[in-house]
Write a protein that holds these residues in place. Structure first.
Motif, PDB file in Angstrom:
ATOM      1  N   VAL A  84       0.859  -1.189   0.000  1.00 47.06           N
ATOM      2  CA  VAL A  84       0.000   0.000   0.000  1.00 47.06           C
ATOM      3  C   VAL A  84       0.890   1.232   0.000  1.00 47.06           C
ATOM      4  CG1 VAL A  84      -1.759   1.313   1.250  1.00 47.06           C
ATOM      5  CG2 VAL A  84      -1.858  -1.184   1.208  1.00 47.06           C
ATOM      6  N   ALA A 132      -2.975  -0.874  -3.516  1.00 47.87           N
ATOM      7  CA  ALA A 132      -3.868   0.258  -3.263  1.00 47.87           C
ATOM      8  C   ALA A 132      -3.028   1.463  -2.884  1.00 47.87           C
ATOM      9  CB  ALA A 132      -4.871  -0.058  -2.154  1.00 47.87           C
ATOM     10  N   PRO A 189      -6.590   0.776  -6.938  1.00 49.31           N
ATOM     11  CA  PRO A 189      -7.614   1.414  -6.125  1.00 49.31           C
ATOM     12  C   PRO A 189      -7.025   2.570  -5.315  1.00 49.31           C
ATOM     13  CG  PRO A 189      -7.649  -0.972  -5.857  1.00 49.31           C
ATOM     14  CD  PRO A 189      -6.391  -0.642  -6.580  1.00 49.31           C
ATOM     15  N   ALA A 233     -10.786  -3.273  -1.405  1.00 49.76           N
ATOM     16  CA  ALA A 233     -10.085  -2.788  -2.601  1.00 49.76           C
ATOM     17  C   ALA A 233      -8.902  -3.685  -2.943  1.00 49.76           C
ATOM     18  CB  ALA A 233      -9.617  -1.351  -2.369  1.00 49.76           C
ATOM     19  N   ALA A 254      -8.099  -5.798  -6.399  1.00 49.04           N
ATOM     20  CA  ALA A 254      -7.069  -5.125  -7.196  1.00 49.04           C
ATOM     21  C   ALA A 254      -6.435  -6.110  -8.170  1.00 49.04           C
ATOM     22  CB  ALA A 254      -5.999  -4.534  -6.282  1.00 49.04           C
TER      23      ALA A 254
END
Length: 594
Positions: A467, A511, A540, A585, A589
């Motif tokens: 992330v 994400a 996302p 998300a 993904a």
């Protein structure tokens, strides 16, 4: 009662009829102006009878059965009758001889008017003028006696009298015209003054609108600038109090709690001022969804759990029974209850604060109630509770602090949703605050029902999802990194928009968490760049911001495929919504092949 009859065979008789009409009007105590009107009508009708029928007769009667009594003049002839009578009386007939003008004029001058005309039977016109109510039988007898003793005047005298009347009428008209001219001049001057006043008021109104817009812009800007560091203070204090970086001494724990409480109070004031400014500027939007009251109560229970620090006070949420789904703005209903609950906790030293919901199917509403066992409110002060900046005094209240806007904002939000608020309380008897909210928001647009949360805990994949956090605020980056690491994410952080965009293009991420207000490259621009590149188009993006967004800004971000999340909820300890959205998300993904 018949007073007199005049036979019309010549012009002299027409003058005689006029003179008699004037004489009778005076004997029956009619005002001079009314007598002139009667005489004028009699003269006109008698001349018509002479001109079009060769003669006729004029009867002067008093109708004593009427209240008030009525002077009745009947002019009849045996002529050919009047054609187009309805058109003449309607005012739409034009004649080169003037026929019909006298009838229309007579109708306007007298109180009653009736005409009957037919071929072969002639024409009869009957008009009436109301007499003074003080007229009695003795007055009528005297009038009849005087008429019998007094011969008609000669034509020259009658003509002189008529000319005198005309002169007096012309003088009265001239005087009236002068008065009208004076009044018109005054009205013209007044109109100019009113126009100038309207111009001045419009100018002041425009200045007020500009000032209000500047105030709203200033509050929006300052709220963001103030809330960002406050959120950081609250988040960092929460991490320290959770002992994530080691144990604390009792004194350090107490100091952190005081710091957290002060920052929370200040953040509440800032939020209240911003909400008030948005409502006053008409920029508060209603976001309609369909939701269950029970799930909203669950979120509120989790939100207030760490805030109930008084062991002598219990916060109880009753399980809503037989309450249907609501189709309205869940955020505003939740805020109404948050304001009610925070107010109740503030003024309740011991006992409980009980939150409940009851449906009223007949009225189509749900009543949300927050009842406490606090100090109560005197009846004299209850009318001021929901006013802006109102703070009710009294023991235990003056020291409570706050802006005095929480209940006012609750009232405005309830009215915005088509409902109302109220209170029931008394000194030392606790308080019951309630809000009646319609089950369905009026003029509800197309409703998007939110997806239900996945049951149970979010599973952790074997490989830690990557992330990317892009935020220019160091404290916010630190807090997000800490929270995401605890949730088993592999976190990479960038201190600005350009560096974050470079990171996103270097390697694939499951994400990205993106702030909006960054000095080098705004978050919206970063989002557009991410969507423009093939490698990052499907990543996302979760917008995590404390910035207040208008409908156009929200629509633009959602059109670019981003979901919106408020930092306020995150720093208040409500991380479940963000984490659920992030895991959802991540699961959906699709990373590009390296």
């Amino acid at each position: 009662m018949r007073l007199l009859t005049v036979h019309v065979r010549s012009e002299r008789d027409v003058v005689d009829a006029r003179s008699r009409a004037k004489q009778i009007a005076g004997l029956l105590h009619l005002p001079s102006q009314e007598g002139v009107r009667v005489a004028t009508v009699v003269s006109e009708l008698a001349r018509n009878a002479l001109s079009y029928a060769g003669g006729g007769r004029v009867h002067f009667d008093v109708e004593t059965s009427a209240a008030p009594p009525l002077l009745v003049v009947e002019v009849g002839d045996r002529g050919p009758g009047i054609r187009n009578l309805e058109q003449i009386l309607g005012g739409g007939y034009e004649s080169r001889t003037g026929m019909g003008v006298g009838l229309a004029g007579s109708r306007r001058l007298m109180d009653t008017f009736h005409v009957h005309s037919a071929p072969g039977t002639g024409t009869t016109v009957r008009v009436g003028k109301r007499l003074p109510g003080t007229l009695n039988a003795l007055d009528l007898e005297r009038a009849a006696s005087n008429l019998g003793r007094t011969p008609p005047g000669d034509p020259v005298s009658a003509l002189q009298a008529q000319n005198q009347e005309l002169l007096e009428t012309l003088a009265a008209l001239a005087e009236r015209e002068e008065r009208l001219r004076f009044v018109n001049q005054e009205l013209e001057d007044t109109n100019r003054g009113v126009v100038a006043l309207y111009a001045e008021l419009e100018e002041k109104a425009e200045r007020l609108r500009e000032a209000n817009q500047l105030k709203t812009t200033f509050l929006s800007y300052m709220s963001h600038e103030l809330r960002t560091p406050l959120h950081s203070i609250l988040g960092l204090a929460r991490i320290l109090l959770a002992r994530l970086d080691g144990d604390l001494t009792p004194e350090q724990h107490k100091q952190l709690e005081l710091m957290q409480g002060a920052a929370g109070d200040l953040l509440g004031m800032v939020n209240d001022l911003l909400d008030l400014a948005k409502v006053e500027a008409g920029k508060t939007d209603v976001h309609v969804t369909t939701f269950a009251v029970g799930s909203m109560f669950g979120a509120l229970r989790a939100l207030f759990a760490p805030l109930v620090t008084n062991p002598d006070v219990r916060l109880v949420f009753e399980e809503p029974r037989d309450v249907p789904l609501l189709t309205t703005d869940e955020g505003k209903v939740s805020q109404i209850l948050r304001n009610f609950i925070a107010n109740a906790l503030k003024f309740t030293a011991r006992g409980e604060v009980r939150v409940s919901a009851t449906a009223d199917p007949a009225g189509g509403t749900v009543r949300f109630s927050v009842q406490d066992t606090g100090i109560g409110i005197p009846p004299a002060d209850q009318s001021r509770l929901f006013q802006d900046f109102a703070q009710v005094g009294g023991a235990g209240r003056a020291a409570a602090g706050g802006t005095g806007l929480g209940l006012s904002i609750a009232r405005k939000f309830a009215e915005l949703l088509g409902g109302r608020v109220g209170v029931q309380s008394g000194p030392n008897a606790g308080s019951l605050f309630y809000a009646d909210i319609p089950l369905v928001f009026p003029d509800t647009p197309e409703v998007h029902t939110p997806e239900p949360d996945d049951p149970g805990e979010v599973p952790t994949p074997a490989a830690r999802p990557a992330v990317l956090v892009i935020d220019d605020n160091e404290a916010d980056r630190y807090l997000l990194t800490t929270l995401l690491s605890r949730e088993h994410f592999e976190v990479h952080a960038a201190p600005g928009g350009r560096e974050g965009l470079a990171h996103a293009l270097e390697r694939p991420y499951h994400a990205a968490l993106l702030d909006l207000n960054m000095p080098d490259l705004p978050g919206t621009a970063v989002l557009r760049e991410l969507r423009a590149h093939t490698a990052t188009r499907g990543v996302p993006v979760l917008i995590v911001t404390s910035q207040v967004l208008d409908p156009a800004e929200r629509a633009e971000l959602e059109d670019l495929g981003a979901s919106l999340h408020a930092k306020a909820r995150l720093y208040a300890g409500d991380t479940a919504e963000l984490m659920t959205a992030l895991w959802r998300a991540v699961r959906h993904a699709e990373l590009p092949h390296e």
